[in-house]
Write a protein that holds these residues in place. Structure first.
Motif: not given
Lengths: 238, 242
Positions: A76-78, A80-81, A74
């Protein structure tokens, strides 16, 4: 009254009038985010698609891994990372002089969106290039064009027309996906609307934001239709 | 480095179990949304092909809206919107206390509505691919309209629609990450909390990426198998003409 307060005033919505200016400056941030990352992503994607198809084996598998990775997780996850995760290595970034970049949520979002959309666009372009009949390439070579020249003057222009519609869809997807930037403290249209809701508890502000997004997407869709008509006007099927 | 990896383990202070539970929530909301979204999408698709102008108009408007609004915004509108509506209903009925919207249901409805808008396009394409003669032949054999749809159209529809619906599933799987913002403890929610507690964002969001990637790869593999299965009657035919 400033111009950005008028839509709220005319619709008789007090919240929309109060937060109209914030929302329209948020819209501008959304616009910047998407325009920069989709453009950079496109430039990157052309290189990736060509290397994926005609590059050396190792490059092909690296690019394959890249597209699988970024299309399989996702956004979003990228984000945040990149924003939280890479921000963790502050000392390293300060040493290499890049801390100014990874410190800013805006740059982080642009960076994440760029590498994300590049993966999707590369796949679109790869598919488009692959569906150009081999004979086109062979014909160009037979006419004495260099490999690069045949790619640039014969294959890519035809592939672009095939890729036009999915690329337009990708642009729309990015506009919608850019709303997640609000989750890393960025005041894009979504962020400004969240702020307005948090302060006013008036749900209608979300509906006005939805309307703005809808209009934006609809405009792009129409522009893209016109663009496609114009670019394919030499083709027999139309 | 090793002690950092222990944070992902199942031992004392390890987040392994919590991450697994988060992964379970992610999968359950995706699986719970799927049938609802696909069925609603089929209904919308039938609406778009209906002879009734109002129905057609409604179905088209529905897809335009939910395909054009960011999923995050849809999620907020449905989460807070249903909450407010049901709260009013609650008070109107004179029930004691207050109503609180379960985030799982809100997430399911929001993702399902978006999925239905996107999948309706796939269904329309698939419905168009089925020739009129199929229905006519079914009618000639004395099947009712409902029977013809269930026994003749549907089996063919699934085969044609599967690649597109598979795509919708992959998108849905990634969209579930958004439900973390309405406090549903999915992978993103758990890793965000783990980040706050341990200050190791790279480790945890990296782990989250790998979990999502795993789900995507398994789905891609499964869908490939499913497509091969639904096409098995056509493989020999394709082979013969090649």
């Amino acid at each position: 009254m400033r111009w950005c307060e008028y839509p709220g005033y005319l619709t008789g919505s007090e919240v929309f009038q109060n937060y109209g200016c914030r929302m329209f400056s948020g819209l501008w941030i959304t616009f910047e985010l998407v325009a920069i990352s989709v453009t950079l992503g496109f430039a990157l994607a052309i290189g990736l698609a060509i290397a994926r198809l005609y590059g050396p084996r190792w490059a092909q598998s690296v690019i394959n891994g890249y597209t699988t990775f970024f299309r399989g997780t996702p956004l979003l996850c990228q984000l945040f990372l990149v924003y939280y995760g890479l921000g963790q290595f502050r000392l390293f970034w300060q040493d290499v002089g890049l801390w100014w970049f990874f410190r800013e949520p805006f740059y982080c979002a642009v960076f994440t969106f760029t590498i994300n959309t590049a993966a999707y666009q590369a796949e679109i372009l790869r598919g488009a290039i692959q569906s150009i009949p081999r004979g086109q390439f062979e014909g160009a070579l037979a006419l004495g064009l260099h490999r690069w020249a045949s790619l640039r003057h014969v294959i890519i222009p035809q592939a672009m027309i095939l890729g036009l519609r999915p690329l337009g869809n990708e642009l729309i997807v990015m506009i919608k996906a850019s709303a997640v930037a609000s989750l890393v403290t960025l005041f894009d249209l979504m962020g400004a609307t969240r702020l307005a809701f948090a302060r006013s508890f008036d749900l209608s502000i979300y509906l006005y934001a939805a309307l703005i997004y809808l209009v934006l997407v609809e405009i792009i869709r129409r522009v893209w239709d016109r663009l496609e008509l114009r670019l394919t006007r030499h083709m027999a099927l139309r | 480095m090793i002690e950092k990896l222990a944070l992902l383990g199942f031992g004392d202070g390890g987040w392994g179990l919590a991450l697994l539970q988060g992964a379970g929530i992610t999968i359950s909301i995706a699986l719970a949304t799927l049938p609802f979204g696909l069925a609603l999408g089929l209904v919308v698709a039938l609406g778009k092909r209906s002879e009734n102008v109002v129905l057609r108009w409604l179905a088209t408007g529905y897809t335009t809206v939910f395909r054009g609004v960011p999923e995050l915004l849809t999620l907020y509108i449905i989460y807070f919107g249903i909450q407010i509506l049901l709260q009013r209903l609650w008070e109107w009925l004179g029930l004691p206390g207050s109503f609180s919207m379960p985030p799982f249901v809100a997430g399911m409805v929001a993702l399902g509505v978006v999925l239905s808008a996107f999948s309706s396009e796939v269904w329309v394409g698939a419905l168009n691919s089925i020739q009129k003669g199929q229905r006519e032949a079914a009618a000639a054999l004395g099947l009712s309209k409902a029977q013809a749809f269930r026994l003749v159209v549907m089996p063919q529809l699934v085969r044609v629609a599967l690649p597109g619906l598979g795509n919708n599933w992959m998108v849905l799987l990634k969209e579930t990450s958004l439900v973390s913002v309405i406090t549903l403890p999915d992978i993103m929610f758990i890793t965000t909390r783990a980040n706050v507690a341990t200050k190791e964002p790279f480790l945890f969001f990296g782990a989250a990426m790998l979990i999502y990637l795993f789900f995507s790869l398994v789905s891609a593999w499964g869908l490939g198998r499913l497509e091969a299965r639904t096409n098995r009657g056509y493989a020999a035919f394709g082979g013969a003409t090649r």
